[in-house]
Scaffold this motif. Structure first.
Motif, PDB file in Angstrom:
ATOM      1  N   GLN A  93       0.865  -1.176   0.000  1.00 18.57           N
ATOM      2  CA  GLN A  93       0.000   0.000   0.000  1.00 18.57           C
ATOM      3  C   GLN A  93       0.906   1.232   0.000  1.00 18.57           C
TER       4      GLN A  93
ATOM      5  N   GLN B 128      -4.758   0.324  -3.509  1.00 22.78           N
ATOM      6  CA  GLN B 128      -3.355   0.239  -3.096  1.00 22.78           C
ATOM      7  C   GLN B 128      -2.865   1.477  -2.357  1.00 22.78           C
TER       8      GLN B 128
ATOM      9  N   LYS C 116      -2.532   3.775   0.977  1.00 27.31           N
ATOM     10  CA  LYS C 116      -2.616   3.735   2.422  1.00 27.31           C
ATOM     11  C   LYS C 116      -3.750   4.657   2.874  1.00 27.31           C
TER      12      LYS C 116
END
Length: 204
Positions: free
Chosen positions: A97, A125, A127
């Motif tokens: 991520q 992907q 964060k």
């Protein structure tokens, strides 16, 4: 698509020159203000935009469909940069991520289903609190309307590419579910522009 880009990179060693886009420099400043130092770049090419981030100490990961482009990128980055070989339609290539994803002048090459998948894959992907930036052709670009119209806002260009041109409505439709924080039309390059794009920023 793979064959097109492999042929293009083989026949034109530096098709976009060595210098990064003005937008890449602006995105670098945006990410630095957010204290971000890692970026995923789908559509890596030979790395002219990636170098802006790499030179400032970013951890850079790329995705590129042309082996020839990857080979050229290796001359600049060596093994310091991870570049996944394959089409962005095959994302994800890893389980990482990322705090940021930068996708310049790529999404408008895809059909609608693949565009929506790319946006969703990139968002997946990110964060938490991560940002993704897409730069995509605008209906106000000089290439709009050139070539055979395949469907609304999509034209088969003389170069052999299908190009989709965004307007405010299509941005809201495709990016709306992914928390748009900014969507502005930009000129590229800034001083003597010959392209008109949308820059769309979404935050997770």
């Amino acid at each position: 698509m793979t064959e097109f880009w492999e042929s293009a990179f083989k026949s034109n060693e530096r098709m976009w020159g060595e210098q990064p886009t003005d937008n890449a420099r602006n995105v670098l400043e945006l990410l630095q203000k957010q204290h971000i130092s890692s970026v995923l770049i789908p559509g890596f090419g030979y790395g002219r935009n990636a170098k802006v981030f790499y030179d400032k100490g970013f951890e850079v990961t790329g995705i590129e469909v042309s082996k020839t482009a990857i080979e050229r990128a290796r001359k600049h980055f060596g093994s310091d940069v991870t570049i996944h070989y394959g089409s962005v339609t095959e994302m994800p290539f890893d389980k990482t991520q990322y705090p940021s994803i930068y996708c310049y002048s790529l999404i408008h090459l895809l059909n609608k289903a693949d565009r929506i998948k790319l946006i969703d894959d990139c968002y997946s992907q990110l964060k938490p609190n991560g940002i993704m930036i897409f730069v995509a052709l605008s209906i106000n670009d000089r290439r709009f309307g050139v070539g055979e119209e395949l469907e609304k806002n999509t034209f088969h260009s003389p170069q052999g590419l299908n190009l989709y041109f965004y307007d405010e409505a299509s941005i809201k439709e495709e990016f709306g579910p992914y928390n748009i924080v900014e969507a502005n039309e930009i000129n590229e390059p800034e001083a003597h522009p010959n392209e008109r794009h949308w820059m769309i920023v979404c935050k997770k």
